[in-house]
Each structure stands twice: as structure tokens, then as C-alpha cells.
Scaffold this motif. Sequence first.
Motif, mmCIF file in Angstrom:
data_model
loop_
_atom_site.group_PDB
_atom_site.id
_atom_site.type_symbol
_atom_site.label_atom_id
_atom_site.label_comp_id
_atom_site.label_asym_id
_atom_site.label_seq_id
_atom_site.Cartn_x
_atom_site.Cartn_y
_atom_site.Cartn_z
ATOM 1 N N LEU A 1 0.821 -1.219 0.000
ATOM 2 C CA LEU A 1 0.000 0.000 0.000
ATOM 3 C C LEU A 1 0.850 1.263 0.000
ATOM 4 C CD1 LEU A 1 -2.785 -1.130 2.492
ATOM 5 C CD2 LEU A 1 -2.834 -1.179 -0.007
ATOM 6 N N TYR B 1 -9.046 4.256 -1.229
ATOM 7 C CA TYR B 1 -9.305 3.660 0.088
ATOM 8 C C TYR B 1 -10.760 3.918 0.521
ATOM 9 C CZ TYR B 1 -4.210 3.099 0.376
ATOM 10 O OH TYR B 1 -2.909 2.727 0.134
ATOM 11 N N THR C 1 -1.048 -6.495 4.838
ATOM 12 C CA THR C 1 -0.612 -5.307 4.091
ATOM 13 C C THR C 1 0.809 -4.910 4.486
ATOM 14 O OG1 THR C 1 -1.408 -3.637 5.675
ATOM 15 C CG2 THR C 1 -2.986 -4.428 4.043
ATOM 16 N N MET D 1 -2.382 5.661 7.375
ATOM 17 C CA MET D 1 -3.001 4.382 6.982
ATOM 18 C C MET D 1 -4.122 3.998 7.927
ATOM 19 S SD MET D 1 -1.768 3.609 4.099
ATOM 20 C CE MET D 1 -2.854 2.198 3.968
ATOM 21 N N ASN E 1 -7.093 6.461 7.145
ATOM 22 C CA ASN E 1 -7.685 6.363 5.801
ATOM 23 C C ASN E 1 -8.130 4.965 5.409
ATOM 24 O OD1 ASN E 1 -7.602 9.094 4.486
ATOM 25 N ND2 ASN E 1 -5.508 8.932 5.252
ATOM 26 N N LEU E 2 -7.675 3.934 6.142
ATOM 27 C CA LEU E 2 -8.100 2.575 5.758
ATOM 28 C C LEU E 2 -8.203 1.616 6.949
ATOM 29 C CD1 LEU E 2 -8.809 0.663 3.379
ATOM 30 C CD2 LEU E 2 -6.394 0.016 3.314
#
Length: 242
Positions: A34, A44, A63, A84, A87-88
Motif C-alpha cells: 500500500l 481507500y 498489508t 493508513m 484512511n483505511l
Amino acid sequence: MRLYKAKNYEDMSRKAANIISAQVIMKPDCVLGLATGSTPIGTYKQLIEWYNKGDLDFSEVTTVNLDEYKGMPRENSQSYYYFMHTNLFDHVNLQKGRSFLPDGTEPDSEKACSDYNAVIHQVGGIDLQLLGIGRNGHIGFNEPADHFSLETHCVDLTPSTIDANKRFFEKEEDVPRQAYTMGIKTIMQAKRVLLVASGEDKAQALYDSFYGPVTPAVPASILQYHRNVYVVADEAALSKMP
Ligand code: F6R
């Protein structure tokens, strides 16, 4: 290289998310590489939406991220760890302990890099690597240079990258000067690479990467040698393509 032309940022995001979804559906225990930055945020968001609808399941996914600023505490809102999560990671059912980034808090560069190489080795390599592209053609933080760096390494960010990233910080002096990044060999060993690009300021870098000579002066140009590269870019980013 397979090129998917998108009308705009939303269209690019949806098309990229479709490719990632296909990977997760076809191989639920896949390893996704990612990226951070502005470009994948919409991708995302789309993945989160499909997860919330019940169409995607990340419970077996691992990931590994491309990079992290050196010397950046995780809880700092500019760290890629923080990025990260917000956002995900915090919005889907990835298992705790199955998402990896280089450890920006490790001051010993050699240790940080060899630990991260070991992680990538342990997870068995990357099935699909998502990449953005810098205005200077960088991928991850592999900056233009006179040679390709193979595995995880510590880099000095170029003035162009510091300039591009200062928008996220209060002052330019706050932008870290170094980062740990996955190397070119690791990226090239990914089974598939998905590069996303949006906006006119990426047009020259895209053109140079896919129509210019393969050279470490344009790090993304190495992708011309990869067998499974998918480029999803909007009209503005494609404006210099033949
Ligand atoms: C991010 C990364 C960088 C970005 C690139 C483009 O993890 O490795 O290579 O992908 O700098 O950034 P944006 O998307 O902000 O234009």
C-alpha cells in the motif's frame, strides 16, 4: 503496461479500487502493498464503502506499506502509520498485527531497513503493489538517482519531494528530511503493480516513466520491465501521453 483511462479523480479511484477488490476476492489471503499520499485516498474510501456494503472482506489480508518518514512518532498526524490507520485500517476488518510499515521510530537505519526486509520476506512477497508517482518520477521514496536501490533503504528526500509534501505540514522546516522506503527490487518482485495518478502535475512524470528511457533518474521507468503493471490515471495526468 495496461492503461485504464479515467475521466477524473473519482473515476480513477473507483477503477483502482475495482482492481484491488478483484485481488482480494480472488485471493482472500493476499498481500497488498500500500501507498500513502493524496492520490490513493479516494481508492481507500471506495474500498471502505464496499467493505461496509458487505462486498469485501479483509480478514485474511496482509498489508505492507511502501515507506515511512524517519524519526516520525506513530501518533504524529503526519506519520504514514497514522495516515493508513485513519484512511483505511481503522475502517475495515484487517486483522491486528497483519499490517506492516517501516518503523520510522527506529533511529538505527540499518536495523529499521533489515527488519522491514525480513517482514516482506516473511509474508511471502507482495501480490499487488499500489503505487502513486512523484512529480519527479519517484515511487515509494525511491528518488531520482544514478542507480536503483534494491531493498528497503534510508533516503534523503529531494528538494522537489520536500516541496511537494510541505502542504501537509505547518512549515517547510517541519517536513522530515529522511525516510525509509521499500526498494526497487522489492517493488519489481510484486506479482502485480497498480500505479495511480491524477492531475496535470503528474503528466510529465507519467510520460517519462512509460515512454522515456529506463533510468534511475526516473525511478518509475523501471516499471517498463514489469510484466503486470496496471496504470489508472485521469485525463489530466494522461495529457502528455501519446
Ligand atoms: C507514498 C509514496 C509516494 C507517493 C507520491 C505521490 O507512500 O510512496 O511515492 O505515492 O509522492 O504522492 P501524492 O499521491 O500525494 O501525489
